[in-house]
Design a protein around this motif. Structure first.
Motif, PDB file in Angstrom:
ATOM      1  N   LEU A  18      34.678  18.572 -55.181  1.00 53.62           N
ATOM      2  CA  LEU A  18      34.255  19.014 -56.358  1.00 53.62           C
ATOM      3  C   LEU A  18      33.564  20.418 -56.580  1.00 53.62           C
ATOM      4  N   ALA A  19      33.247  21.058 -55.343  1.00 47.85           N
ATOM      5  CA  ALA A  19      32.519  22.279 -55.061  1.00 47.85           C
ATOM      6  C   ALA A  19      32.999  23.360 -55.786  1.00 47.85           C
ATOM      7  N   GLY A  20      34.355  23.491 -55.919  1.00 45.31           N
ATOM      8  CA  GLY A  20      35.133  24.588 -56.351  1.00 45.31           C
ATOM      9  C   GLY A  20      35.382  24.508 -57.813  1.00 45.31           C
ATOM     10  N   GLY A  21      34.812  23.636 -58.691  1.00 40.85           N
ATOM     11  CA  GLY A  21      35.046  23.563 -60.049  1.00 40.85           C
ATOM     12  C   GLY A  21      36.540  23.359 -60.410  1.00 40.85           C
ATOM     13  N   GLY A  22      36.646  23.737 -61.579  1.00 41.08           N
ATOM     14  CA  GLY A  22      38.382  23.827 -61.892  1.00 41.08           C
ATOM     15  C   GLY A  22      38.550  22.541 -62.742  1.00 41.08           C
TER      16      GLY A  22
END
Length: 394
Positions: A329-333
């Protein structure tokens, strides 16, 4: 999660002489909630020879009309267990609490759970890494099944990997969602999502930040669990500079995971003192509302040198993206769940907030409000409190 505070010692000591006590509600109240009062359980209370402490969850059993409390004792003070109690809550607050019995959790062979050190000694001939989640437990949240009366509870698990990465002394205890009969006998474990298994540390749950939240939906057809903090691959835990994403997993009646949602944990409420000292903020309890897809989450934060803060948020999974298949989930989106603040314990006038870890619905009041009951975990420390906090929610 166990939080053994140092900075709260003086504050706790200042009010310990009041136990048991009921405090009147302060004048402050939010638009949707107000404090009814608080009650402090005596630190030296024992039930059937066991010390009442480490209470990390509370739930209302509508079949019996009493409340249940799980102890997060890793069998250090007595075998892993949960308590039943009669709790009288009215418009005047928590008027009386009477613990009526204790139930010991049992392994499939009928024995109680040993301490983790005893279990490790028992397993010295077993090939490593050790993964037997039935050997020892760290209970965190317990809910009564509204359809059967059985109890579902969480085991946080453990990861102990030597510095050299050797499997010879490695212990990997997967977090577990467990079903027991109301008398403590083992029934079964529910399946958990693949990304909620312990690993050697590169991915998966963080130690002491796993299954803190568990709830049945109002119709009893779904079981919903919550990790306290982010997976290793989901980014760093929340601190005073930034929040984090935890994961909420929905299971069907059979226990199979069907969906997973990203939950945005708030940043820590204050910088610890000194700034690099220990701190944490995450989900410590999860509670379903009567409306499908809507839940309450208790976020408990601790900043060394400052103290503890408890905030209860209302959130909905409707419209959020299923992230079960998303590695990180670190990159969002993705679309996370939508949340809003329901109760800030400081702002409604709780005189002192300890290590709050559990929430439950209580009775309806004549005003049309519903009671929300909060419990704190005293970590078996004489410098902390087992609190019951009653809140009226409109």
């Amino acid at each position: 999660m166990r939080i053994r505070t140092r900075s709260a010692v003086l504050a706790a000591a200042a009010v310990l002489f009041l136990a048991p006590a009921t405090f009147p509600a302060a004048a402050q109240e939010s638009a949707s909630s107000r404090l009814l009062g608080t009650y402090v359980v005596p630190h030296d209370l024992r039930v059937d020879g066991t010390p009442v402490g480490g209470l990390s969850s509370v739930d209302y059993d509508r079949r019996s009309g009493n409340f249940v409390f799980v102890s997060d004792d890793w069998s250090d003070y007595a075998p892993a267990r949960y308590y039943r109690a009669d709790v009288s809550v009215t418009e005047r607050g928590v008027e009386d609490v009477t613990f009526t019995g204790v139930t010991l959790f049992r392994r499939p062979d009928g024995t109680t759970y040993p301490t983790i050190d005893t279990w490790r000694e028992e397993q010295h001939q077993v090939p490593r890494p050790l993964r037997n989640v039935l050997g020892t437990v760290d209970p965190e949240e317990l809910r009564v099944d509204p359809l059967t009366g059985e109890v579902a509870w969480t085991n946080e698990g453990q990861r102990n990997v030597p510095a050299d990465g050797s499997e010879r002394e490695t212990v990997l205890l997967d977090p577990a969602l467990r079903i027991s009969h109301h008398d403590g006998r083992y029934v079964r474990d529910l399946p958990t999502a693949p990304n909620e298994k312990m690993t050697m540390g590169e991915t998966g749950p963080r130690v002491n930040e796993t299954f803190e939240g568990l709830t049945y939906t109002a119709d009893g057809m779904q079981v919903v669990s919550a990790l306290e903090g982010p997976l290793e691959q989901d980014g760093p835990p929340a601190n005073a500079d930034h929040g984090a994403f935890s994961r909420i997993t929905v299971h069907d009646r059979a226990g199979l995971p069907t969906a997973q949602y990203a939950y945005p944990v708030e940043p820590l409420f204050a910088q610890p003192q000194p700034p690099n000292d220990w701190n944490t903020n995450g989900i410590s309890s999860l509670l379903a509302d009567e409306q499908p897809g809507r839940f309450l989450a208790l976020e408990r934060g601790y900043a060394s040198g400052i103290g503890t803060k408890g905030r209860i948020f209302e959130f909905s999974t409707v419209g959020a993206d299923d992230v079960m298949g998303r590695y990180s989930l670190a990159g969002g989106g993705f679309r996370a769940v939508q949340k809003k603040l329901l109760v800030d314990l400081d702002e409604i006038g709780v005189p002192y907030t300890d290590n709050v870890e559990g929430i439950s619905w209580g009775p309806l009041l004549s005003t049309g409000e519903r009671v929300l009951l909060v419990v704190s975990d005293n970590n078996f420390s004489p410098n902390q409190q087992t609190q019951l906090i009653a809140i009226a929610v409109r």
